[in-house]
Write an enzyme that holds these catalytic residues in place. Structure first.
Site, PDB file in Angstrom:
ATOM      1  N   MET A   9      10.063   7.867  -6.954  1.00  0.00           N
ATOM      2  CA  MET A   9      10.979   7.153  -6.361  1.00  0.00           C
ATOM      3  C   MET A   9      10.697   6.704  -4.840  1.00  0.00           C
ATOM      4  SD  MET A   9      13.149   5.369  -8.201  1.00  0.00           S
ATOM      5  CE  MET A   9      11.787   4.991  -9.241  1.00  0.00           C
ATOM      6  N   ALA A  11       8.750   3.965  -2.484  1.00  0.00           N
ATOM      7  CA  ALA A  11       9.062   2.542  -2.240  1.00  0.00           C
ATOM      8  C   ALA A  11       8.536   1.818  -3.274  1.00  0.00           C
ATOM      9  CB  ALA A  11       8.585   1.989  -0.918  1.00  0.00           C
ATOM     10  N   SER A 138      -0.353  -6.043  -3.879  1.00  0.00           N
ATOM     11  CA  SER A 138       1.171  -5.884  -4.076  1.00  0.00           C
ATOM     12  C   SER A 138       1.855  -4.895  -3.104  1.00  0.00           C
ATOM     13  CB  SER A 138       1.600  -5.246  -5.464  1.00  0.00           C
ATOM     14  OG  SER A 138       0.660  -4.267  -5.791  1.00  0.00           O
ATOM     15  N   LYS A 191     -10.115   0.369  -1.993  1.00  0.00           N
ATOM     16  CA  LYS A 191      -9.834  -0.423  -0.654  1.00  0.00           C
ATOM     17  C   LYS A 191      -8.894   0.066   0.384  1.00  0.00           C
ATOM     18  CE  LYS A 191      -5.395  -0.840  -2.263  1.00  0.00           C
ATOM     19  NZ  LYS A 191      -4.157  -0.965  -1.493  1.00  0.00           N
ATOM     20  N   ASN A 256      -1.948   2.080   5.094  1.00  0.00           N
ATOM     21  CA  ASN A 256      -3.518   2.491   5.457  1.00  0.00           C
ATOM     22  C   ASN A 256      -3.736   1.714   6.654  1.00  0.00           C
ATOM     23  OD1 ASN A 256      -4.628   4.273   2.945  1.00  0.00           O
ATOM     24  ND2 ASN A 256      -3.232   2.578   2.017  1.00  0.00           N
ATOM     25  N   VAL A 279       2.818   8.971   2.216  1.00  0.00           N
ATOM     26  CA  VAL A 279       1.489   9.405   2.065  1.00  0.00           C
ATOM     27  C   VAL A 279       0.620   8.022   2.322  1.00  0.00           C
ATOM     28  CG1 VAL A 279      -0.220  10.123   0.470  1.00  0.00           C
ATOM     29  CG2 VAL A 279       1.983  11.114   0.401  1.00  0.00           C
ATOM     30  N   GLU A 281      -2.699   7.090   1.116  1.00  0.00           N
ATOM     31  CA  GLU A 281      -3.892   7.329   0.187  1.00  0.00           C
ATOM     32  C   GLU A 281      -5.035   7.161   0.509  1.00  0.00           C
ATOM     33  OE1 GLU A 281      -2.912   8.608  -2.495  1.00  0.00           O
ATOM     34  OE2 GLU A 281      -1.115   8.316  -3.296  1.00  0.00           O
TER      35      GLU A 281
END
Length: 333
Positions: A9, A11, A138, A191, A256, A279, A281
């Site tokens: 859960m 965002a 997205s 990416k 990022n 986090v 990624e």
């Protein structure tokens, strides 16, 4: 009514769970954080997505067995680093024979395998036909507002791909089917590294020309490594690759990208991660990408530069200078 167990859960997890609930599905959502579960059950508003109140049938729990009981589909949105341990918990509880949809983006460190394959390795090969994956350009903050968004749905069987399209598609959230699971996963993971690089570029005020070069050469790096690992180049040129790259590299909504701008301002990797509060990624996947590049003998200088800044504390401006002084070769795309 379809019942969906949703794991994670953050965002993005809350955003997609809300989207599914708005279609009339019953959602039981799992989180490791008791205070978050209590807050969501009480307010139906996620702290990271202010201003939105979810509708539909949604309950929130820290009990994974409760979240998975009698479900027709399982959807996952945990961190890439935590995915293996989460599916080990899932396996220990036993699983219904239903589609399992991965929505996290990353490549596992040391093994170099994509997240759908991590799930299969943990759950067993017999679950491969049930595994699907959703990825593409997205942002949770935009999708939850109903802004037009197009992503990719993939899986190991046509039945699961169709199930993804039927379940997730709304008038403003469009799913394009694609059978290249590996390519979709690689595009979404790699990416993020280039997104960090573009954040550093903007943080140093290097201009639009610099960022355009980073995005173009970054796409080239992604495609080289992905194809060497068995992906289709066409997938990397589509929504799951170039599309996701464009949105990640051009907006401060991207964590990022924001991480990169904070590094350019002089923060350490740890300080930048703490400031963002979620986090990043790309910092995790950067290590996986370099491991794969060595294995396949593919040069990815932008990713190497990002790694040097994150892990070796190289000053961003010095790293940019080193990158610009590399031997010039003919452009091959």
């Amino acid at each position: 009514m379809k019942k969906i167990g949703y794991l994670g859960m953050g965002a993005w997890g809350y955003c997609l769970a809300s989207l599914l609930a708005s279609k009339g599905y019953e959602l039981v959502c799992w989180t490791t954080k008791p205070e978050l579960a209590e807050h969501l059950n009480r307010t139906r508003q996620h702290p990271l997505l202010p201003g939105h109140t979810s509708t539909g049938q949604m309950t929130f729990t820290t009990n994974m067995a409760e979240a998975l009981h009698g479900v027709d589909m399982i959807v996952e949105s945990v961190t890439s680093a935590g995915l293996r341990s989460v599916f080990e918990q899932v396996r220990s509880l036993g699983l219904p024979s239903c589609p399992i949809i991965i929505t996290s983006k990353g490549i596992e460190q040391d093994t170099g395998i994509i997240l759908p394959e991590v799930a299969i390795e943990v759950l067993g090969e017999q679950f491969r036909p049930l595994i699907g994956f959703v990825s593409g350009p997205s942002f949770a903050q935009e999708v939850i507002r109903g802004l037009p968004t197009s992503v990719v749905g993939t899986g190991y069987t046509s039945e699961v791909i169709q199930e993804i399209c039927d379940t997730f598609t709304t008038p403003t959230f469009r799913i394009y089917p694609n059978t290249d699971v590996l390519g979709v996963a690689f595009g979404g993971a790699l990416k993020n590294i280039i997104g960090i690089a573009c954040g550093i570029s903007d943080g140093l005020s290097l201009g639009c020309s610099s960022k355009a070069a980073l995005m173009t050469r970054g796409l080239h790096e992604i495609r080289k490594l992905a194809v060497a690992c068995g992906c289709k180049a066409e997938t990397i040129n589509g929504l799951a690759g170039m599309g996701d790259l464009c949105v990640t590299c051009s907006s401060p909504i991207s964590r990022n990208f924001r991480f990169g701008t904070l590094l350019a301002q002089g923060l350490t990797s740890e300080e930048a991660q703490k400031r963002i509060g979620m986090v990043v990624e790309g910092a995790y996947t950067c290590i996986s990408a370099l491991q794969l590049s060595k294995q396949h003998k593919v040069m990815i200088p932008i990713a190497e530069t990002v790694y040097d800044i994150i892990k070796n504390a190289i000053r961003p401006i010095d790293a940019v200078s080193t990158l610009m002084q590399r031997t010039i070769k003919e452009e091959h795309l």
